[in-house]
Write a protein that holds these residues in place. Structure first.
Motif, PDB file in Angstrom:
ATOM      1  N   PHE A   1       1.109  -1.386  -0.070  1.00  0.00           N
ATOM      2  CA  PHE A   1      -0.096  -0.137   0.077  1.00  0.00           C
ATOM      3  C   PHE A   1       0.769   1.280  -0.113  1.00  0.00           C
ATOM      4  N   ASP A   2       0.273   2.408  -0.131  1.00  0.00           N
ATOM      5  CA  ASP A   2       1.070   3.672  -1.037  1.00  0.00           C
ATOM      6  C   ASP A   2       1.020   4.053   0.843  1.00  0.00           C
ATOM      7  N   VAL A   3      -0.414   4.014   0.987  1.00  0.00           N
ATOM      8  CA  VAL A   3      -0.457   4.413   2.330  1.00  0.00           C
ATOM      9  C   VAL A   3      -0.814   3.847   3.616  1.00  0.00           C
ATOM     10  N   LEU A   4      -0.639   3.895   4.831  1.00  0.00           N
ATOM     11  CA  LEU A   4      -1.180   3.346   6.018  1.00  0.00           C
ATOM     12  C   LEU A   4      -1.733   4.241   7.113  1.00  0.00           C
ATOM     13  N   LEU A   5      -2.958   4.365   7.031  1.00  0.00           N
ATOM     14  CA  LEU A   5      -3.984   5.310   7.938  1.00  0.00           C
ATOM     15  C   LEU A   5      -4.075   4.204   9.138  1.00  0.00           C
ATOM     16  N   ALA A   6      -3.766   4.989  10.673  1.00  0.00           N
ATOM     17  CA  ALA A   6      -4.127   3.889  11.680  1.00  0.00           C
ATOM     18  C   ALA A   6      -4.732   5.179  12.987  1.00  0.00           C
ATOM     19  N   ALA A   7      -5.872   5.028  12.603  1.00  0.00           N
ATOM     20  CA  ALA A   7      -6.813   6.149  13.544  1.00  0.00           C
ATOM     21  C   ALA A   7      -6.872   5.311  15.083  1.00  0.00           C
ATOM     22  N   TYR A   8      -6.357   5.503  16.059  1.00  0.00           N
ATOM     23  CA  TYR A   8      -6.562   4.962  17.160  1.00  0.00           C
ATOM     24  C   TYR A   8      -6.423   3.657  17.466  1.00  0.00           C
ATOM     25  N   LEU A   9      -5.582   2.727  16.268  1.00  0.00           N
ATOM     26  CA  LEU A   9      -4.878   1.297  16.582  1.00  0.00           C
ATOM     27  C   LEU A   9      -3.918   1.250  17.328  1.00  0.00           C
ATOM     28  N   PHE A  10      -2.570   2.245  17.645  1.00  0.00           N
ATOM     29  CA  PHE A  10      -1.210   2.299  18.632  1.00  0.00           C
ATOM     30  C   PHE A  10      -1.862   2.244  20.152  1.00  0.00           C
ATOM     31  N   ASN A  11      -2.936   2.973  20.323  1.00  0.00           N
ATOM     32  CA  ASN A  11      -3.543   3.125  21.579  1.00  0.00           C
ATOM     33  C   ASN A  11      -4.463   1.834  22.522  1.00  0.00           C
ATOM     34  N   TYR A  12      -4.033   0.711  21.334  1.00  0.00           N
ATOM     35  CA  TYR A  12      -4.304  -0.941  22.243  1.00  0.00           C
ATOM     36  C   TYR A  12      -3.167  -1.701  22.077  1.00  0.00           C
ATOM     37  N   ALA A  13      -2.116  -1.035  21.939  1.00  0.00           N
ATOM     38  CA  ALA A  13      -0.330  -1.385  22.316  1.00  0.00           C
ATOM     39  C   ALA A  13      -0.087  -1.485  24.117  1.00  0.00           C
ATOM     40  N   ASP A  14      -0.437  -2.725  24.678  1.00  0.00           N
ATOM     41  CA  ASP A  14      -0.292  -2.724  26.017  1.00  0.00           C
ATOM     42  C   ASP A  14       1.411  -3.017  26.529  1.00  0.00           C
ATOM     43  N   SER A  15       1.979  -2.886  25.764  1.00  0.00           N
ATOM     44  CA  SER A  15       3.131  -3.108  26.171  1.00  0.00           C
ATOM     45  C   SER A  15       4.278  -2.540  24.613  1.00  0.00           C
ATOM     46  N   PRO A  16       5.589  -2.649  24.736  1.00  0.00           N
ATOM     47  CA  PRO A  16       6.656  -2.337  24.185  1.00  0.00           C
ATOM     48  C   PRO A  16       6.556  -3.516  23.057  1.00  0.00           C
ATOM     49  N   GLU A  17       6.226  -4.472  23.385  1.00  0.00           N
ATOM     50  CA  GLU A  17       6.502  -5.475  22.433  1.00  0.00           C
ATOM     51  C   GLU A  17       5.451  -5.439  21.369  1.00  0.00           C
ATOM     52  N   THR A  18       4.493  -4.965  22.159  1.00  0.00           N
ATOM     53  CA  THR A  18       3.117  -5.345  20.838  1.00  0.00           C
ATOM     54  C   THR A  18       3.145  -3.883  20.642  1.00  0.00           C
ATOM     55  N   MET A  19       3.684  -3.103  21.044  1.00  0.00           N
ATOM     56  CA  MET A  19       3.370  -2.424  19.462  1.00  0.00           C
ATOM     57  C   MET A  19       4.705  -2.346  18.012  1.00  0.00           C
ATOM     58  N   GLY A  20       5.794  -2.906  18.643  1.00  0.00           N
ATOM     59  CA  GLY A  20       6.588  -4.091  18.370  1.00  0.00           C
ATOM     60  C   GLY A  20       6.055  -4.859  16.569  1.00  0.00           C
ATOM     61  N   LEU A  21       4.881  -5.296  17.589  1.00  0.00           N
ATOM     62  CA  LEU A  21       4.841  -6.385  16.640  1.00  0.00           C
ATOM     63  C   LEU A  21       3.491  -5.454  15.092  1.00  0.00           C
ATOM     64  N   MET A  22       2.887  -4.671  16.440  1.00  0.00           N
ATOM     65  CA  MET A  22       1.913  -3.655  15.180  1.00  0.00           C
ATOM     66  C   MET A  22       2.599  -2.992  14.594  1.00  0.00           C
ATOM     67  N   ALA A  23       4.220  -1.968  14.249  1.00  0.00           N
ATOM     68  CA  ALA A  23       4.694  -1.761  13.824  1.00  0.00           C
ATOM     69  C   ALA A  23       5.592  -2.494  12.643  1.00  0.00           C
ATOM     70  N   ARG A  24       5.278  -3.747  12.928  1.00  0.00           N
ATOM     71  CA  ARG A  24       5.534  -4.543  12.095  1.00  0.00           C
ATOM     72  C   ARG A  24       5.176  -5.418  10.656  1.00  0.00           C
ATOM     73  N   SER A  25       3.550  -5.193  11.797  1.00  0.00           N
ATOM     74  CA  SER A  25       2.778  -5.256  10.252  1.00  0.00           C
ATOM     75  C   SER A  25       2.192  -4.553   9.714  1.00  0.00           C
ATOM     76  N   CYS A  26       2.215  -3.344  10.544  1.00  0.00           N
ATOM     77  CA  CYS A  26       2.938  -1.970   9.229  1.00  0.00           C
ATOM     78  C   CYS A  26       4.107  -1.535   8.001  1.00  0.00           C
ATOM     79  N   ALA A  27       4.602  -2.492   8.984  1.00  0.00           N
ATOM     80  CA  ALA A  27       6.079  -1.874   7.753  1.00  0.00           C
ATOM     81  C   ALA A  27       5.661  -3.344   5.794  1.00  0.00           C
ATOM     82  N   ARG A  28       5.498  -4.716   6.915  1.00  0.00           N
ATOM     83  CA  ARG A  28       4.607  -5.746   5.984  1.00  0.00           C
ATOM     84  C   ARG A  28       3.704  -5.915   5.061  1.00  0.00           C
ATOM     85  N   ASN A  29       3.257  -4.095   5.227  1.00  0.00           N
ATOM     86  CA  ASN A  29       2.169  -3.785   3.892  1.00  0.00           C
ATOM     87  C   ASN A  29       1.836  -1.871   3.844  1.00  0.00           C
ATOM     88  N   LEU A  30       3.503  -2.022   4.045  1.00  0.00           N
ATOM     89  CA  LEU A  30       3.746  -0.690   3.326  1.00  0.00           C
ATOM     90  C   LEU A  30       4.886  -0.912   1.906  1.00  0.00           C
TER      91      LEU A  30
END
Length: 264
Positions: free
Chosen positions: A117-146
């Motif tokens: 994808f050209d653009v990944l929009l995430a409204a409020y997604l990252f406020n469901y990261a309950d730890s740095p590890e969860t944020m890291g998983l989300m960041a890798r999911s984003c990278a995988r799809n851009l």
């Protein structure tokens, strides 16, 4: 595409399926002053240049901004949310007004590659990261799809929000710290609709964001303020917004997938 973006049932990291209980009531929050005159114009600014581009709306909810992206000329829009009920509401809206938005159920912490994808929009997604590890998983999911050079554009709860100076309920929302011995930074957000809608989330620090996305292969991480629309000032007057401008609950976070990254 299967009903679930990963080909199987999504499973939440915490009470993400709280949104199944909210369902279509969540759309009522889009009528509140803070969403009408701050959230909406700020997210539309994030989508201002999507004409002819592909957009992944991750944590799309009922697809409000997925639909906006198509109306703004995006050539492809895929909305993904962990809540089957939210996706159901989005699909019902697509049936009522066919815009060509695709929807799928998926977990932002373990999203497979759905496209470049050209653009990944995430409204409020990252406020469901309950730890740095969860944020890291989300960041890798984003990278995988851009694609390389693709942009992450996010609206998030402000990491420096001051709970000692709570927002007046006249704006339509309240934000409270929630007791949770297992997690720091848990918050309860209430949209004062009729009936009120409440959900829990987390407040990661700015450093957690930047470290997670840099490690996932992103560059040029930047923060910018949300925008208060002129229409809101005209409707309510400038003094009405003084508490908001002194202590904004939301902020924008952006970064770019760096060239040569292979860690997605």
């Amino acid at each position: 595409m299967t009903d679930a973006a990963d080909g199987r049932a999504a499973h939440p990291a915490h009470d993400d399926l709280q949104y199944d209980r909210i369902g279509g009531d969540y759309e009522l929050s889009k009528l509140l002053p803070l969403t009408r005159f701050v959230e909406r114009p700020s997210v539309l600014d994030l989508l201002a240049d999507v004409r002819g581009r592909s957009v992944l709306d991750l944590a799309c909810g009922t697809g409000v901004y997925s639909r906006h992206a198509r109306r703004l000329g995006a050539r492809r829009v895929l909305g993904v949310d962990i809540s089957p009920k939210m996706v159901e509401v989005g699909r019902a809206a697509e049936e009522r007004e066919a815009l060509g938005v695709e929807y799928a159920v998926g977990d932002g912490t373990e999203l497979p590659r759905l496209g470049d994808f050209d653009v990944l929009l995430a409204a409020y997604l990252f406020n469901y990261a309950d730890s740095p590890e969860t944020m890291g998983l989300m960041a890798r999911s984003c990278a995988r799809n851009l694609r390389e050079g693709g942009e992450l554009r996010a609206l998030v709860a402000h990491p420096d929000y001051d709970f000692a100076r709570p927002l007046p309920q006249r704006y339509g929302f309240s934000f409270e710290q929630a007791e949770d011995p297992a997690h720091d930074g848990r918050i309860r957000v209430t949209a004062h609709t009729r009936p009120p809608v409440s959900f829990t989330a987390y407040l990661p620090s700015g450093r957690v964001y930047e470290e997670a996305f840099t490690a996932a292969g992103f560059r040029d991480c930047a923060w910018s303020p949300v925008r208060l629309a002129t229409e809101g000032v005209l409707e309510f007057g400038p003094e009405y917004w003084d508490d908001f401008t002194a202590n904004p609950p939301w902020v924008l976070f952006r970064c770019v997938k760096g060239a040569g990254d292979s860690r997605g």
